[in-house]
Design a protein around this motif. Structure first.
Motif, short mmCIF file in Angstrom:
data_model
loop_
_atom_site.label_atom_id
_atom_site.label_comp_id
_atom_site.label_asym_id
_atom_site.label_seq_id
_atom_site.Cartn_x
_atom_site.Cartn_y
_atom_site.Cartn_z
N PRO A 57 0.73 -1.40 -0.18
CA PRO A 57 0.04 -0.15 0.08
C PRO A 57 0.88 1.53 0.12
O PRO A 57 0.35 2.00 -0.75
CB PRO A 57 -0.77 -0.01 1.29
CG PRO A 57 -0.94 -1.61 1.49
CD PRO A 57 0.35 -2.26 1.03
N GLN A 58 2.01 1.10 0.44
CA GLN A 58 2.88 2.45 0.51
C GLN A 58 3.46 2.73 -0.82
O GLN A 58 3.99 3.87 -1.05
CB GLN A 58 4.19 2.11 1.53
CG GLN A 58 3.72 1.86 3.02
CD GLN A 58 4.95 1.75 3.71
OE1 GLN A 58 5.41 0.76 4.01
NE2 GLN A 58 5.58 2.84 4.21
N ILE A 59 3.31 2.08 -1.92
CA ILE A 59 3.77 2.38 -3.11
C ILE A 59 2.50 2.40 -4.00
O ILE A 59 2.28 2.34 -5.34
CB ILE A 59 4.88 1.53 -3.77
CG1 ILE A 59 4.50 0.05 -3.47
CG2 ILE A 59 6.03 1.94 -2.91
CD1 ILE A 59 4.88 -0.95 -4.61
N GLY A 63 9.68 4.13 13.13
CA GLY A 63 9.67 5.12 11.96
C GLY A 63 8.93 4.36 11.08
O GLY A 63 8.51 3.17 11.00
N CYS A 64 8.59 5.29 9.80
CA CYS A 64 8.04 4.78 8.60
C CYS A 64 8.41 5.34 7.41
O CYS A 64 8.40 6.74 7.64
CB CYS A 64 6.32 4.75 8.88
SG CYS A 64 5.29 4.21 7.56
N LEU A 65 8.64 4.82 6.34
CA LEU A 65 8.98 5.48 5.25
C LEU A 65 7.76 6.51 4.61
O LEU A 65 8.21 7.35 3.93
CB LEU A 65 9.46 4.50 3.82
CG LEU A 65 10.73 3.68 4.44
CD1 LEU A 65 11.00 2.47 3.31
CD2 LEU A 65 11.90 4.59 4.52
N SER A 66 6.72 6.22 5.22
CA SER A 66 5.75 7.01 4.75
C SER A 66 5.44 8.14 5.43
O SER A 66 4.46 8.92 5.53
CB SER A 66 4.11 6.17 4.58
OG SER A 66 4.23 5.37 3.36
N GLN A 125 5.26 -7.02 12.18
CA GLN A 125 4.08 -6.59 12.70
C GLN A 125 3.66 -5.10 11.96
O GLN A 125 2.37 -4.96 11.88
CB GLN A 125 4.00 -6.46 14.33
CG GLN A 125 4.02 -7.79 14.97
CD GLN A 125 3.97 -7.82 16.41
OE1 GLN A 125 2.99 -7.37 17.14
NE2 GLN A 125 5.32 -7.97 16.88
N HIS A 126 4.69 -4.17 12.14
CA HIS A 126 4.21 -2.84 11.61
C HIS A 126 3.83 -2.76 10.03
O HIS A 126 2.98 -2.36 9.66
CB HIS A 126 5.81 -1.98 11.66
CG HIS A 126 5.61 -0.87 10.86
ND1 HIS A 126 5.99 0.48 11.61
CD2 HIS A 126 5.63 -0.48 9.86
CE1 HIS A 126 6.06 1.27 10.85
NE2 HIS A 126 5.74 0.88 9.73
N GLU A 127 4.60 -3.84 9.53
CA GLU A 127 4.23 -3.95 8.08
C GLU A 127 3.00 -4.46 7.85
O GLU A 127 2.23 -4.30 6.55
CB GLU A 127 5.53 -4.56 7.08
CG GLU A 127 6.67 -4.24 7.33
CD GLU A 127 6.86 -2.62 6.90
OE1 GLU A 127 5.99 -2.28 6.17
OE2 GLU A 127 7.60 -1.91 7.54
N ILE A 128 2.63 -5.75 8.30
CA ILE A 128 1.25 -6.24 8.28
C ILE A 128 0.22 -5.21 8.77
O ILE A 128 -0.89 -5.36 8.04
CB ILE A 128 1.30 -7.73 9.24
CG1 ILE A 128 2.11 -8.62 8.44
CG2 ILE A 128 -0.30 -8.04 9.22
CD1 ILE A 128 2.13 -9.92 9.24
N ASP A 129 0.34 -4.42 9.66
CA ASP A 129 -0.31 -3.29 10.01
C ASP A 129 -0.74 -2.61 8.65
O ASP A 129 -2.02 -2.00 8.46
CB ASP A 129 -0.13 -2.36 11.05
CG ASP A 129 -0.18 -2.86 12.40
OD1 ASP A 129 -0.90 -3.80 12.65
OD2 ASP A 129 0.29 -2.28 13.61
N HIS A 130 -0.10 -2.32 7.91
CA HIS A 130 -0.03 -1.26 6.60
C HIS A 130 -0.97 -1.98 5.73
O HIS A 130 -1.92 -1.22 5.14
CB HIS A 130 1.16 -1.37 5.88
CG HIS A 130 2.27 -0.27 6.09
ND1 HIS A 130 1.85 1.44 6.25
CD2 HIS A 130 3.44 0.08 6.76
CE1 HIS A 130 2.75 1.81 6.50
NE2 HIS A 130 3.74 1.11 6.92
N LEU A 131 -1.04 -3.52 5.86
CA LEU A 131 -1.79 -4.07 4.80
C LEU A 131 -3.57 -4.11 5.62
O LEU A 131 -4.41 -4.06 4.69
CB LEU A 131 -1.68 -5.51 4.77
CG LEU A 131 -0.26 -5.88 4.30
CD1 LEU A 131 -0.03 -7.50 4.21
CD2 LEU A 131 -0.05 -5.25 3.10
#
Ligand code: NI
Length: 176
Positions: A49-51, A93-96, A135-141
């Motif tokens: 989703p970040q891209i 932190g987060c690249l977004s 967990q941070h990345e799965i949250d993005h989904l």
């Protein structure tokens, strides 16, 4: 190929991403492009989703020891199937959400099940930074950002900063 990363606030970062039905060469290429984008940023994780792609795909590599071999992981349809009661706190932190960092408490250990780039089922238990990152990345989904764990006041403050940052970047792109 490097891909542009969406910056919060963006409605595409708040959407529930769709499961990946079947693996294809296009999806494998997307995973490779996401890894390239992540390493270049540099970052330790990136979610589709970040891209701007609303599909359940994340990439990560949390190897941080100097000189250690990289461990790029691409996970299709990742799912946390077990979490420890024990928690750990990491400054995330987060690249977004560039240049913003805050402590987030999460389960210290999680078991994740996913489909690997060959379409095979995989499962692994992660701890330390890997557990936090996955967990941070799965949250993005699921349309969730790490700032959603903060107080509403902090979140608003960060969102205002990001709106400002996006305006500045847009102005730079216009070549003012
Ligand atoms: Ni992130």
């Amino acid at each position: 190929m490097k891909l542009p990363i969406l910056i919060h606030p963006d409605p595409r970062l708040k959407k529930l991403a769709d499961p990946v039905p079947d693996l294809s060469d296009d999806l494998r290429r997307l995973a490779d492009d996401m890894l390239e984008t992540m390493y270049d940023a540099p970052g330790i994780g990136l979610a589709a989703p970040q891209i701007g792609v609303s599909q359940r795909l994340i990439v990560l590599d949390c190897v941080k020891e100097e000189g250690a071999a990289p461990r790029p992981l691409a996970m299709f349809n990742p799912e946390v199937v077990a979490s420890s009661d024990e928690t750990s706190v990491y400054e995330e932190g987060c690249l977004s959400i560039p240049e913003i960092y805050a402590d987030v408490t999460r389960p210290a250990e999680v078991t994740v099940r996913w489909m690997d780039r060959d379409g095979n089922p995989a499962e692994e238990t992660f701890d330390g930074l890997w557990a936090t990152c996955v967990q941070h990345e799965i949250d993005h989904l699921n349309g969730k950002l790490f700032i959603d764990y903060l107080t509403a006041l902090k979140r608003q403050l960060i969102t205002r900063k990001m709106v400002k940052l996006k305006k500045e970047r847009a102005r730079e792109r216009e070549g003012a």
